[in-house]
Design a protein around this motif. Structure first.
Motif, PDB file in Angstrom:
ATOM      1  N   ASP A  73       0.803  -1.214   0.000  1.00  0.00           N
ATOM      2  CA  ASP A  73       0.000   0.000   0.000  1.00  0.00           C
ATOM      3  C   ASP A  73       0.844   1.275   0.000  1.00  0.00           C
ATOM      4  OD1 ASP A  73       1.054  -0.270   2.506  1.00  0.00           O
ATOM      5  OD2 ASP A  73      -0.820  -0.004   3.585  1.00  0.00           O
ATOM      6  N   LEU A  74       2.042   1.166  -0.480  1.00  0.00           N
ATOM      7  CA  LEU A  74       2.987   2.266  -0.381  1.00  0.00           C
ATOM      8  C   LEU A  74       3.683   2.441  -1.726  1.00  0.00           C
ATOM      9  CD1 LEU A  74       4.390   4.153   1.746  1.00  0.00           C
ATOM     10  CD2 LEU A  74       6.027   2.310   2.099  1.00  0.00           C
ATOM     11  N   ASP A  75       3.853   3.694  -2.148  1.00  0.00           N
ATOM     12  CA  ASP A  75       4.640   3.972  -3.347  1.00  0.00           C
ATOM     13  C   ASP A  75       6.106   3.895  -2.944  1.00  0.00           C
ATOM     14  OD1 ASP A  75       5.600   4.807  -5.816  1.00  0.00           O
ATOM     15  OD2 ASP A  75       5.303   6.935  -5.367  1.00  0.00           O
ATOM     16  N   TRP A  76       6.829   2.918  -3.464  1.00  0.00           N
ATOM     17  CA  TRP A  76       8.224   2.706  -3.099  1.00  0.00           C
ATOM     18  C   TRP A  76       9.006   2.202  -4.299  1.00  0.00           C
ATOM     19  CZ3 TRP A  76      10.337  -2.257  -3.345  1.00  0.00           C
ATOM     20  CH2 TRP A  76       9.422  -3.299  -3.488  1.00  0.00           C
ATOM     21  N   ARG A  77      10.299   2.356  -4.231  1.00  0.00           N
ATOM     22  CA  ARG A  77      11.215   1.853  -5.264  1.00  0.00           C
ATOM     23  C   ARG A  77      12.438   1.276  -4.588  1.00  0.00           C
ATOM     24  NH1 ARG A  77       7.281   2.721  -7.414  1.00  0.00           N
ATOM     25  NH2 ARG A  77       6.774   4.066  -9.135  1.00  0.00           N
ATOM     26  N   ARG A  78      12.977   0.213  -5.193  1.00  0.00           N
ATOM     27  CA  ARG A  78      14.263  -0.307  -4.741  1.00  0.00           C
ATOM     28  C   ARG A  78      15.318   0.220  -5.697  1.00  0.00           C
ATOM     29  NH1 ARG A  78      16.439  -6.454  -3.459  1.00  0.00           N
ATOM     30  NH2 ARG A  78      18.562  -5.789  -3.021  1.00  0.00           N
ATOM     31  N   GLU A  79      16.341   0.805  -5.139  1.00  0.00           N
ATOM     32  CA  GLU A  79      17.490   1.279  -5.922  1.00  0.00           C
ATOM     33  C   GLU A  79      18.747   0.812  -5.195  1.00  0.00           C
ATOM     34  OE1 GLU A  79      17.147   5.495  -6.650  1.00  0.00           O
ATOM     35  OE2 GLU A  79      15.278   5.223  -7.764  1.00  0.00           O
ATOM     36  N   GLY A  80      19.437  -0.145  -5.798  1.00  0.00           N
ATOM     37  CA  GLY A  80      20.610  -0.731  -5.156  1.00  0.00           C
ATOM     38  C   GLY A  80      20.212  -1.393  -3.861  1.00  0.00           C
ATOM     39  N   HIS A  81      20.872  -1.019  -2.763  1.00  0.00           N
ATOM     40  CA  HIS A  81      20.542  -1.574  -1.453  1.00  0.00           C
ATOM     41  C   HIS A  81      19.717  -0.591  -0.629  1.00  0.00           C
ATOM     42  CE1 HIS A  81      22.464  -5.378  -1.716  1.00  0.00           C
ATOM     43  NE2 HIS A  81      23.613  -4.843  -2.083  1.00  0.00           N
ATOM     44  N   MET A  82      18.882   0.184  -1.336  1.00  0.00           N
ATOM     45  CA  MET A  82      18.015   1.147  -0.662  1.00  0.00           C
ATOM     46  C   MET A  82      16.574   0.961  -1.125  1.00  0.00           C
ATOM     47  SD  MET A  82      19.705   3.188   1.323  1.00  0.00           S
ATOM     48  CE  MET A  82      21.265   3.936   1.617  1.00  0.00           C
ATOM     49  N   ILE A  83      15.650   1.230  -0.204  1.00  0.00           N
ATOM     50  CA  ILE A  83      14.243   1.377  -0.537  1.00  0.00           C
ATOM     51  C   ILE A  83      13.943   2.862  -0.399  1.00  0.00           C
ATOM     52  CG2 ILE A  83      11.858   0.871   0.120  1.00  0.00           C
ATOM     53  CD1 ILE A  83      12.917  -1.724   1.428  1.00  0.00           C
ATOM     54  N   LEU A  84      13.345   3.439  -1.425  1.00  0.00           N
ATOM     55  CA  LEU A  84      12.973   4.848  -1.397  1.00  0.00           C
ATOM     56  C   LEU A  84      11.463   4.951  -1.270  1.00  0.00           C
ATOM     57  CD1 LEU A  84      15.179   6.135  -4.365  1.00  0.00           C
ATOM     58  CD2 LEU A  84      15.797   5.943  -1.960  1.00  0.00           C
TER      59      LEU A  84
END
Length: 139
Positions: A97-108
């Motif tokens: 239920d969240l707008d998120w992205r994985r970039e490398g070893h991070m969740i934004l």
């Protein structure tokens, strides 16, 4: 179950020489040693294996992303695939239920705290179910 057992299963299907150790000085052992971890991790990444699932609660880092989201969260190095990310600890399984992205070893994302379910790098062959063993050997 052991790495050698999984390698020998694959070698038996190919009519290769069986090994006693992954460090044996024969071609089959050298090939197994070169390919086993990559094959295991590729099969782990291929689906949501329940034996390799973990839940994480993450708090945001001090540094913010350069643009696009308010916060970023460090993913531990053992995470292979993220299955779910939510800002609500009471969210039902399967809820993203969240707008998120994985970039490398991070969740934004814009949340301050997130809850994630992920496939982690399970390396203990004793914990592998039979269908996973077969899949790694086939790979």
């Amino acid at each position: 179950m052991s790495e050698v057992t999984i390698c020998n299963l694959a070698l038996s299907w190919l009519a290769g020489n069986l090994i006693i150790s992954i460090d044996d000085d024969i071609n089959e052992a050298k090939l197994c040693k070169a390919n086993y971890e990559l094959a295991r991790d590729a099969v782990l990444e291929s689906m949501a294996w329940t034996f390799a699932t973990k839940r994480y609660m993450l708090t945001h880092e001090v540094d913010m992303p350069a643009w696009g989201y308010d916060n970023q969260f460090t993913i531990t190095a053992d995470v292979i695939t993220l299955l779910e990310v939510t800002a609500n600890s009471a969210a039902p399984n399967g809820a993203n239920d969240l707008d998120w992205r994985r970039e490398g070893h991070m969740i934004l994302c814009d949340a301050d705290v997130i809850y994630a379910k992920a496939i982690f790098k399970q390396t203990d062959p004793v914990r592998f179910p039979p269908n996973f063993v077969q899949a790694v050997a086939a790979r």
